[in-house]
Design a protein around this motif. Structure first.
Motif, PDB file in Angstrom:
ATOM      1  N   SER A 235       0.822  -1.203   0.000  1.00 13.57           N
ATOM      2  CA  SER A 235       0.000   0.000   0.000  1.00 13.57           C
ATOM      3  C   SER A 235       0.860   1.260   0.000  1.00 13.57           C
ATOM      4  O   SER A 235       0.660   2.172  -0.814  1.00 13.57           O
ATOM      5  N   ILE A 236       1.851   1.320   0.887  1.00 16.13           N
ATOM      6  CA  ILE A 236       2.666   2.533   0.975  1.00 16.13           C
ATOM      7  C   ILE A 236       3.626   2.631  -0.202  1.00 16.13           C
ATOM      8  O   ILE A 236       3.952   3.737  -0.654  1.00 16.13           O
ATOM      9  N   PHE A 237       4.069   1.496  -0.724  1.00 15.05           N
ATOM     10  CA  PHE A 237       4.925   1.505  -1.921  1.00 15.05           C
ATOM     11  C   PHE A 237       4.168   2.141  -3.088  1.00 15.05           C
ATOM     12  O   PHE A 237       4.689   3.027  -3.771  1.00 15.05           O
ATOM     13  N   ASP A 238       2.940   1.691  -3.321  1.00 19.73           N
ATOM     14  CA  ASP A 238       2.141   2.239  -4.427  1.00 19.73           C
ATOM     15  C   ASP A 238       1.826   3.716  -4.196  1.00 19.73           C
ATOM     16  O   ASP A 238       1.851   4.521  -5.134  1.00 19.73           O
ATOM     17  N   TYR A 239       1.532   4.069  -2.958  1.00 16.21           N
ATOM     18  CA  TYR A 239       1.186   5.447  -2.608  1.00 16.21           C
ATOM     19  C   TYR A 239       2.354   6.392  -2.886  1.00 16.21           C
ATOM     20  O   TYR A 239       2.185   7.454  -3.491  1.00 16.21           O
ATOM     21  N   VAL A 240       3.545   6.006  -2.455  1.00 17.33           N
ATOM     22  CA  VAL A 240       4.720   6.851  -2.661  1.00 17.33           C
ATOM     23  C   VAL A 240       5.147   6.830  -4.119  1.00 17.33           C
ATOM     24  O   VAL A 240       5.530   7.871  -4.681  1.00 17.33           O
ATOM     25  N   ALA A 241       5.071   5.670  -4.767  1.00 13.20           N
ATOM     26  CA  ALA A 241       5.453   5.580  -6.184  1.00 13.20           C
ATOM     27  C   ALA A 241       4.604   6.514  -7.027  1.00 13.20           C
ATOM     28  O   ALA A 241       5.112   7.177  -7.951  1.00 13.20           O
ATOM     29  N   ALA A 242       3.309   6.605  -6.739  1.00 17.24           N
ATOM     30  CA  ALA A 242       2.419   7.488  -7.498  1.00 17.24           C
ATOM     31  C   ALA A 242       2.806   8.952  -7.331  1.00 17.24           C
ATOM     32  O   ALA A 242       2.625   9.770  -8.238  1.00 17.24           O
ATOM     33  N   SER A 243       3.365   9.284  -6.179  1.00 15.44           N
ATOM     34  CA  SER A 243       3.755  10.681  -5.931  1.00 15.44           C
ATOM     35  C   SER A 243       5.069  11.048  -6.621  1.00 15.44           C
ATOM     36  O   SER A 243       5.376  12.232  -6.759  1.00 15.44           O
ATOM     37  N   ARG A 244       5.836  10.032  -7.055  1.00 18.31           N
ATOM     38  CA  ARG A 244       7.154  10.291  -7.630  1.00 18.31           C
ATOM     39  C   ARG A 244       7.141  10.301  -9.159  1.00 18.31           C
ATOM     40  O   ARG A 244       8.152  10.642  -9.780  1.00 18.31           O
ATOM     41  N   VAL A 245       6.037   9.913  -9.798  1.00 24.07           N
ATOM     42  CA  VAL A 245       5.976   9.915 -11.257  1.00 24.07           C
ATOM     43  C   VAL A 245       5.766  11.339 -11.750  1.00 24.07           C
ATOM     44  O   VAL A 245       5.370  12.244 -11.005  1.00 24.07           O
ATOM     45  N   ARG A 246       6.048  11.554 -13.040  1.00 20.92           N
ATOM     46  CA  ARG A 246       5.842  12.873 -13.633  1.00 20.92           C
ATOM     47  C   ARG A 246       4.379  13.276 -13.489  1.00 20.92           C
ATOM     48  O   ARG A 246       3.471  12.521 -13.839  1.00 20.92           O
ATOM     49  N   GLY A 247       4.160  14.455 -12.946  1.00 25.46           N
ATOM     50  CA  GLY A 247       2.801  14.938 -12.711  1.00 25.46           C
ATOM     51  C   GLY A 247       2.261  14.583 -11.349  1.00 25.46           C
ATOM     52  O   GLY A 247       1.215  15.101 -10.935  1.00 25.46           O
ATOM     53  N   GLY A 248       2.958  13.699 -10.615  1.00 28.89           N
ATOM     54  CA  GLY A 248       2.520  13.347  -9.270  1.00 28.89           C
ATOM     55  C   GLY A 248       2.864  14.447  -8.276  1.00 28.89           C
ATOM     56  O   GLY A 248       3.785  15.238  -8.498  1.00 28.89           O
ATOM     57  N   LYS A 249       2.173  14.489  -7.174  1.00 25.45           N
ATOM     58  CA  LYS A 249       2.425  15.491  -6.153  1.00 25.45           C
ATOM     59  C   LYS A 249       3.355  14.918  -5.097  1.00 25.45           C
ATOM     60  O   LYS A 249       3.001  13.987  -4.377  1.00 25.45           O
ATOM     61  N   ARG A 250       4.561  15.455  -5.017  1.00 23.66           N
ATOM     62  CA  ARG A 250       5.555  14.940  -4.099  1.00 23.66           C
ATOM     63  C   ARG A 250       5.069  15.044  -2.655  1.00 23.66           C
ATOM     64  O   ARG A 250       4.406  16.013  -2.262  1.00 23.66           O
ATOM     65  N   ILE A 251       5.434  14.037  -1.865  1.00 23.29           N
ATOM     66  CA  ILE A 251       5.116  14.026  -0.443  1.00 23.29           C
ATOM     67  C   ILE A 251       6.346  14.538   0.292  1.00 23.29           C
ATOM     68  O   ILE A 251       7.374  13.856   0.347  1.00 23.29           O
ATOM     69  N   LEU A 252       6.269  15.735   0.833  1.00 24.70           N
ATOM     70  CA  LEU A 252       7.413  16.363   1.471  1.00 24.70           C
ATOM     71  C   LEU A 252       7.570  15.888   2.906  1.00 24.70           C
ATOM     72  O   LEU A 252       6.655  15.285   3.486  1.00 24.70           O
ATOM     73  N   TYR A 253       8.738  16.161   3.474  1.00 24.37           N
ATOM     74  CA  TYR A 253       8.994  15.792   4.865  1.00 24.37           C
ATOM     75  C   TYR A 253       8.186  16.711   5.787  1.00 24.37           C
ATOM     76  O   TYR A 253       8.084  17.915   5.556  1.00 24.37           O
ATOM     77  N   ASP A 254       7.630  16.120   6.826  1.00 24.46           N
ATOM     78  CA  ASP A 254       6.785  16.869   7.768  1.00 24.46           C
ATOM     79  C   ASP A 254       7.605  17.223   9.010  1.00 24.46           C
ATOM     80  O   ASP A 254       7.920  16.352   9.828  1.00 24.46           O
ATOM     81  N   PHE A 255       7.945  18.504   9.148  1.00 23.86           N
ATOM     82  CA  PHE A 255       8.738  18.947  10.294  1.00 23.86           C
ATOM     83  C   PHE A 255       7.890  19.155  11.542  1.00 23.86           C
ATOM     84  O   PHE A 255       8.429  19.316  12.629  1.00 23.86           O
ATOM     85  N   SER A 256       6.563  19.142  11.399  1.00 25.44           N
ATOM     86  CA  SER A 256       5.690  19.408  12.550  1.00 25.44           C
ATOM     87  C   SER A 256       5.673  18.265  13.548  1.00 25.44           C
ATOM     88  O   SER A 256       5.350  18.465  14.716  1.00 25.44           O
ATOM     89  N   MET A 257       5.969  17.049  13.086  1.00 31.11           N
ATOM     90  CA  MET A 257       5.917  15.838  13.902  1.00 31.11           C
ATOM     91  C   MET A 257       4.499  15.475  14.333  1.00 31.11           C
ATOM     92  O   MET A 257       4.305  14.625  15.201  1.00 31.11           O
ATOM     93  N   ARG A 258       3.495  16.104  13.716  1.00 30.96           N
ATOM     94  CA  ARG A 258       2.109  15.759  14.007  1.00 30.96           C
ATOM     95  C   ARG A 258       1.733  14.476  13.275  1.00 30.96           C
ATOM     96  O   ARG A 258       2.233  14.193  12.190  1.00 30.96           O
ATOM     97  N   THR A 259       0.832  13.698  13.869  1.00 29.40           N
ATOM     98  CA  THR A 259       0.410  12.442  13.252  1.00 29.40           C
ATOM     99  C   THR A 259      -1.028  12.494  12.748  1.00 29.40           C
ATOM    100  O   THR A 259      -1.537  11.485  12.240  1.00 29.40           O
ATOM    101  N   ASP A 260      -1.679  13.647  12.854  1.00 24.77           N
ATOM    102  CA  ASP A 260      -3.108  13.707  12.563  1.00 24.77           C
ATOM    103  C   ASP A 260      -3.432  14.118  11.136  1.00 24.77           C
ATOM    104  O   ASP A 260      -4.598  14.293  10.793  1.00 24.77           O
TER     105      ASP A 260
END
Length: 462
Positions: A235-260
Motif C-alpha cells: 500500500s505505501i509503496f504504491d502510494y509513494v510511487a504514485a507521488s514520484r511519477v511525472r505529474g505526481g504530487k511529491r510528499i514532502l517531509y513533515d517537520f511538525s511531527m504531528r500524526t493527525d
C-alpha cells in the motif's frame, strides 16, 4: 554490577538475567525489577574487570544481553494483558533496552580493539560483516548468517550525523535511533525501502542502498501478522510511487511531527500510514507515543515541531505485535554515536536547566539563506553544491536551516574533544569512556565555556 574481580563478571550478569526472568504479577514488582536492572547495568564499569577476560567472553555476553532484551520484549503483551504497563513501567523498559544496547556496544568495541579481535573487514552495509555485527533472534535463525527479509518488515536505524542524535533525543525518551522505514519486496523479488527523508521527502530506494546510507545501527522488526505487513508494504509503496511519477504530487517531509494529517510525512508517520491503510484504520501506531515536553521551546519552535505527542522511530521498540528479528551495529562507530547521544543530552539539558538559547549570527543567517536558495536547484546541482550550501528541502524554513546549522557547529567541537578523550582512554586501558565519565567531561566543558557554548548563549547574557 558492582566493582568486583574479573572472575565474577558473569555472576554479575546472571543477577540481571535472574531479575529479567522473575515472574511478576504487580506493577510495583515490575517497576522495581526494571529499575534494578537499569541501575546495575548503568553502574557497570568494564575497567573494574580484567579487560583481556572481558574481550574473550565478549561475543557470548553480547548474545546474552541481546537474548535478555528479546526475552523482555516477548513479555510485553503479557504485561499489557495484566494491565501492568504503567508510565513508570514503560519508561523502565525503554531505559533497560537503551542501557543494555550501550553495554553490548562497549563489549563489541572492547573485543574489536583487543588482542582477541578478529579481522572485522569492511562493513558494506547494515546486516553485513562478521558474526558479532549482526545478532539474530534464535526464533528466526536459519542456516547461515544472512538475514532474510520479508515484505512489511520495519527497519529502525541510527545515522552518524549530529542531526541524527538530535532527532533521537528530541522527545522525553533518550532514544538511540533517528529513522525508520518499511521493506517492500515486489513480484520480481526486488527489495525496496519505502521511507521519508528530510532532504527528499517520501521516497523509494533499493534496500541495499538504504542500508548503506551512513548508518551505525539497524534493527529489523517484523509484525506477527504477515498478511497485514505485506499489505502495508504494498500500500505505501504504491502510494509513494504514485507521488514520484511525472505529474505526481511529491510528499514532502513533515517537520511538525504531528500524526493527525498525511499530506506530508516524517519517517515514522509513513510507517504508521502504511499499517493504517492496510488495516482500514484498525491498526494504529504507536501504542506508547513519545511526548515532547520542553519548557524551553526555542529550539523546537525553530525546528518547526508543532505537537507535544508524536510517533518517534524508537517507539517501535515497545510494540508487542512486532518481533525483534535481528540487530546490527558497526563497532567502529558505536562509540562515536554514543558520544553524540550524550552530547545532545547535555545540550538539551543546558537549554532547559540554564536557559541557553541559540544566537543566530550574520554568518549563520547567510548560510541559511544560501541553503534555502539552493533548495530550489535541481537534485544534481544540490549534490554538487552540498559541500558549500546545506542540502535542504524546499519546504524547510530558513529558521530551521539556521538552527540545524548552529546545532551542528555547537556540537561538533564538543564531540571532537570527547572523541580525543575516549581515544586516549582506549589506548591506555582498552576500555571506552563510561557514561558517567562522559557526562562529567561535558559538565567540565560547560563550566569552562561559561555563558556561551558554541552558538548557545545563556539567556540574560546577550
Amino acid at each position: 554490577m558492582a566493582p568486583v574481580a574479573s572472575s565474577s563478571f558473569e555472576n554479575d550478569l546472571e543477577r540481571i538475567e535472574i531479575l529479567a526472568a522473575t515472574p511478576v504479577t504487580s506493577t510495583a514488582l515490575l517497576e522495581r525489577n526494571l529499575n534494578c536492572i537499569y541501575e546495575q547495568a548503568a553502574a557497570a564499569r568494564f575497567d573494574d574487570y580484567d579487560v583481556a577476560s572481558i574481550a574473550r567472553v565478549a561475543p557470548s555476553v553480547m548474545y546474552r544481553l541481546f537474548d535478555l532484551r528479546v526475552g523482555l520484549r516477548e513479555k510485553l503483551a503479557h504485561y499489557e494483558m495484566l494491565g501492568l504497563m504503567t508510565p513508570a513501567a514503560i519508561q523502565g523498559f525503554r531505559d533497560v533496552f537503551r542501557v543494555l544496547r550501550y553495554m553490548s556496544d562497549m563489549l563489541g568495541e572492547i573485543a574489536s580493539i583487543g588482542p582477541y579481535s578478529g579481522d572485522s573487514g569492511y562493513l558494506l552495509r547494515g546486516f553485513t560483516g562478521e558474526e558479532n555485527n549482526t545478532l539474530i533472534n534464535y526464533a528466526f535463525y536459519r542456516d547461515g548468517r544472512a538475514v532474510a527479509f520479508r515484505s512489511g518488515d520495519v527497519i529502525l536505524v541510527r545515522g552518524r550525523a549530529h542531526n541524527s542524535a538530535a532527532i533521537a533525543r528530541i522527545g522525553d525518551v533518550d532514544s538511540q535511533f533517528s529513522h525508520i522505514g518499511i521493506v517492500h519486496i515486489d513480484d520480481r523479488g526486488d527489495h525496496w525501502m519505502v521511507e521519508s527523508l528530510i532532504e527528499d521527502g517520501a521516497i523509494i530506494n533499493p534496500l541495499g542502498k538504504a542500508l548503506d546510507h551512513d548508518i551505525v545501527r539497524a534493527v529489523l522488526y517484523r509484525n506477527r501478522d504477515a498478511d497485514l505487513a505485506a499489505r502495508a508494504a504494498k500500500s505505501i509503496f504504491d502510494y509513494v510511487a504514485a507521488s514520484r511519477v511525472r505529474g505526481g504530487k511529491r510528499i514532502l517531509y513533515d517537520f511538525s511531527m504531528r500524526t493527525d494529517e498525511t499530506r506530508n510525512l516524517f519517517c515514522s508517520k509513513l510507517v504508521r500510514l502504511a499499517f493504517a491503510q492496510a488495516s482500514g484504520g484498525r491498526f494504529v501506531l504507536p501504542t506508547y507515543p513519545t511526548r515532547i515536553v520542553c519548557k524551553n521551546r526555542d529550539f523546537l519552535d525553530r525546528v518547526g515541531v508543532a505537537t507535544d505527542m508524536t510517533f518517534a522511530p524508537a517507539d517501535i521498540d515497545m510494540e508487542s505485535s512486532f518481533d525483534l528479528v535481528a540487530e546490527w551495529q558497526d563497532y567502529r562507530e558505536t562509540a562515536n554515536v554514543r558520544l553524540q547521544d550524550f552530547t545532545m543530552d547535555k545540550l538539551f539539558d543546558w537549554m532547559e536547566r540554564y536557559n541557553y538559547r541559540f544566537d543566530e549570527t550574520s554568518a549563520i543567517r547567510l548560510v541559511s539563506v544560501l541553503g534555502r536558495f539552493a533548495s530550489h536547484f535541481s537534485e544534481g546541482a544540490k549534490q554538487t553544491l552540498s559541500s558549500v550550501f546545506p542540502r535542504v528541502p524546499a519546504n524547510m524554513p530558513r529558521k530551521t536551516v539556521a538552527v540545524v546549522a548552529m546545532l551542528h557547529k555547537t556540537a561538533e567541537p564538543i564531540y571532537h574533544e570527547l572523541q580525543r578523550q575516549n581515544q586516549q582512554l582506549v589506548m591506555e586501558t582498552g576500555v571506552p569512556m563510561h557514561g558517567l565519565d562522559i557526562f562529567s567531561a561535558l559538565e567540565a566543558i560547560r563550566e569552562r565555556c561559561g555563558n556561551r557554548i558554541g552558538y548557545l548563549v545563556r539567556n540574560g547574557s546577550w
